[in-house]
Design an enzyme around this catalytic site. Structure first.
Site, PDB file in Angstrom:
ATOM      1  N   GLU A 255       0.978  -1.449  -0.294  1.00  0.00           N
ATOM      2  CA  GLU A 255      -0.038  -0.162   0.046  1.00  0.00           C
ATOM      3  C   GLU A 255       0.826   1.111  -0.001  1.00  0.00           C
ATOM      4  OE1 GLU A 255      -3.392  -0.087  -0.047  1.00  0.00           O
ATOM      5  OE2 GLU A 255      -3.658  -1.392   0.317  1.00  0.00           O
ATOM      6  N   CYS A 289      -1.953   9.320   2.555  1.00  0.00           N
ATOM      7  CA  CYS A 289      -1.986   8.849   0.630  1.00  0.00           C
ATOM      8  C   CYS A 289      -3.434   9.165   0.247  1.00  0.00           C
ATOM      9  CB  CYS A 289      -1.929   6.989   1.223  1.00  0.00           C
ATOM     10  SG  CYS A 289      -3.105   6.396   1.723  1.00  0.00           S
TER      11      CYS A 289
HETATM   12  N1  LIG Z   1      -1.660   3.158   0.348  1.00  0.00           N
HETATM   13  C1  LIG Z   1      -1.998   3.283   1.506  1.00  0.00           C
HETATM   14  O1  LIG Z   1      -2.557   2.727   1.907  1.00  0.00           O
HETATM   15  C2  LIG Z   1      -1.191   4.268   2.678  1.00  0.00           C
HETATM   16  C3  LIG Z   1      -1.221   4.503   3.815  1.00  0.00           C
HETATM   17  C4  LIG Z   1      -0.769   4.957   4.563  1.00  0.00           C
HETATM   18  C5  LIG Z   1       0.740   5.818   4.024  1.00  0.00           C
HETATM   19  N2  LIG Z   1       0.908   5.724   2.494  1.00  0.00           N
HETATM   20  C6  LIG Z   1       2.438   6.340   2.003  1.00  0.00           C
HETATM   21  O2  LIG Z   1       3.271   5.946   3.249  1.00  0.00           O
HETATM   22  C7  LIG Z   1       4.381   7.087   3.067  1.00  0.00           C
HETATM   23  C8  LIG Z   1       4.551   7.589   4.328  1.00  0.00           C
HETATM   24  O3  LIG Z   1       4.531   6.760   5.130  1.00  0.00           O
HETATM   25  P1  LIG Z   1       6.611   6.915   5.926  1.00  0.00           P
HETATM   26  O4  LIG Z   1       7.090   8.126   5.616  1.00  0.00           O
HETATM   27  O5  LIG Z   1       7.124   6.172   7.067  1.00  0.00           O
HETATM   28  O6  LIG Z   1       6.979   5.995   4.296  1.00  0.00           O
HETATM   29  P2  LIG Z   1       8.564   4.866   4.319  1.00  0.00           P
HETATM   30  O7  LIG Z   1       8.315   4.115   3.297  1.00  0.00           O
HETATM   31  O8  LIG Z   1       9.621   6.152   4.661  1.00  0.00           O
HETATM   32  O9  LIG Z   1       8.193   4.004   6.398  1.00  0.00           O
HETATM   33  C9  LIG Z   1       7.504   3.240   5.584  1.00  0.00           C
HETATM   34  C10 LIG Z   1       7.735   1.790   6.893  1.00  0.00           C
HETATM   35  O10 LIG Z   1       8.926   1.788   6.173  1.00  0.00           O
HETATM   36  C11 LIG Z   1      10.198   1.922   7.034  1.00  0.00           C
HETATM   37  N3  LIG Z   1      11.485   2.345   6.312  1.00  0.00           N
HETATM   38  C12 LIG Z   1      12.038   3.335   5.910  1.00  0.00           C
HETATM   39  N4  LIG Z   1      13.009   3.584   5.428  1.00  0.00           N
HETATM   40  C13 LIG Z   1      13.407   2.357   5.124  1.00  0.00           C
HETATM   41  C14 LIG Z   1      14.016   1.075   4.355  1.00  0.00           C
HETATM   42  N5  LIG Z   1      15.233   1.992   3.813  1.00  0.00           N
HETATM   43  N6  LIG Z   1      14.131   0.279   4.639  1.00  0.00           N
HETATM   44  C15 LIG Z   1      12.843  -1.127   5.526  1.00  0.00           C
HETATM   45  N7  LIG Z   1      12.228  -0.256   5.552  1.00  0.00           N
HETATM   46  C16 LIG Z   1      12.183   1.038   6.108  1.00  0.00           C
HETATM   47  C17 LIG Z   1      10.116   2.869   8.178  1.00  0.00           C
HETATM   48  O11 LIG Z   1      10.394   2.898   8.499  1.00  0.00           O
HETATM   49  C18 LIG Z   1       8.394   2.479   8.333  1.00  0.00           C
HETATM   50  O12 LIG Z   1       7.842   1.433   9.571  1.00  0.00           O
HETATM   51  C19 LIG Z   1       3.837   7.506   1.750  1.00  0.00           C
HETATM   52  O13 LIG Z   1       3.830   7.829   0.318  1.00  0.00           O
HETATM   53  C20 LIG Z   1       2.219   7.849   2.251  1.00  0.00           C
HETATM   54  O14 LIG Z   1       1.151   7.562   0.794  1.00  0.00           O
HETATM   55  C21 LIG Z   1       0.084   4.680   1.860  1.00  0.00           C
HETATM   56  N1  LIG Z   2      -6.509   7.548   5.185  1.00  0.00           N
HETATM   57  C1  LIG Z   2      -5.688   6.450   4.823  1.00  0.00           C
HETATM   58  C2  LIG Z   2      -4.498   6.379   4.813  1.00  0.00           C
HETATM   59  C3  LIG Z   2      -3.794   6.604   4.169  1.00  0.00           C
HETATM   60  O1  LIG Z   2      -2.174   7.567   4.657  1.00  0.00           O
HETATM   61  C4  LIG Z   2      -6.029   5.409   5.094  1.00  0.00           C
HETATM   62  O2  LIG Z   2      -7.489   5.453   4.815  1.00  0.00           O
HETATM   63  O3  LIG Z   2      -6.316   4.116   5.005  1.00  0.00           O
END
Ligand SMILES: NC(=O)c1ccc[n+]([C@@H]2O[C@H](COP(=O)([O-])OP(=O)(O)OC[C@H]3O[C@@H](n4cnc5c(N)ncnc54)[C@H](O)[C@@H]3O)[C@@H](O)[C@H]2O)c1
Ligand SMILES: N[C@@H](CC=O)C(=O)O
EC number: 1.2.1.-
Length: 489
Positions: A255, A289
């Site tokens: 996701e 997101c």
């Molecule tokens: N599609 C969805 O359902 C959804 C929901 C929430 C957030 N997001 C996305 O998440 C992002 C924001 O969250 P974030 O900044 O925590 O994301 P991120 O990718 O930086 O981190 C997510 C997770 O991965 C870990 N991580 C970070 N760097 C890593 C590496 N090099 N190797 C392995 N693991 C690593 C982090 O510690 C954390 O647990 C945005 O892009 C957002 O759109 C998507």
């Molecule tokens: N709002 C989203 C999370 C994305 O960042 C959700 O409902 O899952």
């Protein structure tokens, strides 16, 4: 941190039912992004300790999968009740470590808990099939079995719901989980572990490991005993984990990021559409997101829309999420503020207009004042990147074909919003938009019954809904041959 139940604030990892220190003495501070105050520390586990979590999950799997579905359901419902009961403390923990306003944090606890209840029930409906046989005297069919240990890696923006949407599905399917929360927001995950234990979820079934992100993920991806990896986070890290999981051919659910278009048709009331766009943009200070990143407004109502958007945006209150009346909290850290500033500067250098967003008014170093840009074009970073900040970019368009092309002009494909009452336009856009989720005339689109997920580089698989549990189930086909008694074959 003041809580009604102080035992919900845990500063250790949780492995095999035990609160665990890091063997190497490494630790990380957890900071309140609104104030900069250190809320506590968490240990970083060493490689052997992470593998120990896999050992524990492997041992516990035998008993957990052997329970009847209704027995697992009971434990999950007990967990759900505890989440409800401790909603206020869970919300306080979330606001302190993540920064979102308290009412939003309460909403996320409700939202997160709702997945636990949903999957508690779904676990009782993991039906197989009977297949009409093409083999003489044979009975054919399928049964569903738990895939095995699931590693769940989650982000900081929704520190509780992004865990429960995965964990409840996995646990209901009969799988043990190893959760690796974001280092910025571990306390929500650890509170979930405390409540899982109280709910009677056995040792080794719900584990929370903490550590250096790349190190922990690499171990979990390389472990052949971890059969499924479910990740929510950035597309950059998602790609990396997909690559790392290839060696053990895991089941991977991703996701990832979004870059949602918010399309406003010429027939819309500009005020109504602007109010909806503000709601779709500024939730969690734009760190969502699903945030409306690219607002595409028909040229005939563009100026009115922008005026209503600006006045609605000006009414938003920025501040510490613990204070009443606050609509937007801080960004998660200083780098997020720097990224937002760079995105705005890039847009302005390429000809965008700054309608509002005076950063000298920010109430603290991690705050970003809601910003409105017009004249946004596809060359700008504010268009190409997920800005993950309260920065709204508006672009005028001329007709439906143009807006479809503009909306699809991104590597992302998570969610799109469409505002129009013209049924033919709705259907045309709905079919042409390359997104996993399209919401028409509604800002709210998520919830347990929904198959949540994206296409293109926004991810793989769906969470929630009536297929979310399948991410944690294998289909086993059987052929029972030489059954002399099967008639008609
Ligand atoms: N599609 C969805 O359902 C959804 C929901 C929430 C957030 N997001 C996305 O998440 C992002 C924001 O969250 P974030 O900044 O925590 O994301 P991120 O990718 O930086 O981190 C997510 C997770 O991965 C870990 N991580 C970070 N760097 C890593 C590496 N090099 N190797 C392995 N693991 C690593 C982090 O510690 C954390 O647990 C945005 O892009 C957002 O759109 C998507
Ligand atoms: N709002 C989203 C999370 C994305 O960042 C959700 O409902 O899952």
């Amino acid at each position: 941190m003041k809580l009604n139940d102080p035992r919900l604030l845990r500063q250790h990892a949780y492995v095999n039912g035990k609160w665990t220190h890091g063997d190497g003495g490494r630790e990380e501070a957890v900071v309140d992004p609104a104030t900069g105050e250190t809320l506590g520390h968490i240990p970083w586990l060493e490689a052997e300790q992470i593998r120990g979590a896999v050992d524990a999950a492997e041992a516990a799997f035998v008993h957990w999968r052997a329970l009847r579905a209704d027995e697992r359901c009971e434990r999950l419902l007990a967990w759900y009740d505890l989440l409800q009961q401790h909603r206020e403390d869970l919300a306080t923990i979330m606001t302190r470590e993540q920064g979102k306003p308290l009412p939003d944090a309460r909403g996320e606890v409700e939202y997160g808990a709702s997945f636990v209840r949903w999957f508690a029930e779904e676990g009782k409906r993991t039906y197989g099939e009977t297949i009409p046989s093409h083999i003489p005297n044979a009975a054919l069919g399928t049964i569903k079995e738990p895939v095995g240990i699931a590693a769940l890696i989650t982000p900081w923006n929704f520190p509780l719901a992004m865990i429960t949407r995965k964990a409840a599905a996995a646990l209901a399917a009969g799988c043990p989980v190893i959760v690796k929360p974001a280092g910025e927001t571990p306390f929500s995950a650890l509170a979930l572990a405390e409540l899982a234990e109280r709910a009677g979820i056995p040792a080794g079934i719900f584990n929370v490991v903490l550590g250096e992100p790349a190190e922990v993920s690499e171990i979990l991806c390389a472990e052949a005993r971890v059969k499924a990896l479910s990740f929510t986070g950035s597309t950059r890290v998602g790609r990396l984990l997909l690559e790392q999981s290839a060696h053990t051919v895991k089941r991977v659910s991703l996701e990832l990021g979004g870059n949602a278009p918010f399309i406003v048709g010429p027939d819309m009331d500009p005020r109504e559409a602007a109010f909806a766009a503000v709601a779709a943009k500024f939730q969690t200070a734009g760190q969502d997101c699903l945030a409306a990143n690219r607002i595409l407004v028909h040229e005939s109502i563009h100026d009115d829309f922008v005026a209503h958007f600006a006045s609605r945006m000006a009414a938003l209150t920025l501040g510490n999420g613990l204070e009443p009346e606050v609509d937007l909290g801080p960004l998660i850290h200083g780098q997020a503020v720097d990224k937002a500033s760079a995105i705005v500067d890039d847009a302005l250098s390429q000809g965008a207009t700054l309608v509002a967003g005076d950063q000298s008014q920010a109430p603290g170093p991690n705050f970003f004042v809601p910003t409105l840009l017009t004249g946004v074009t596809p060359k700008m970073k504010v268009w190409r990147e997920e800005n993950f900040a309260p920065v709204a970019g508006v672009t005028a368009y001329g007709d439906d074909d143009e807006v479809i092309e503009l909306a699809n002009d991104t590597e992302y494909g998570l969610a799109a919003y469409v505002y129009t009452h013209d049924i033919r336009r709705i259907w045309k856009l709905l079919r042409a938009l390359e997104y996993g989720m399209v919401s028409v005339n509604s800002v709210k689109m998520t919830g347990p019954p929904v198959p949540f997920g994206g296409v293109k580089q926004s991810g793989l698989g769906r969470e929630g809904g009536n297929t979310g549990i399948d991410e944690y189930l294998e289909t086993k086909y059987y052929c029972l041959g030489a059954l002399g008694s099967v008639s008609g074959s």
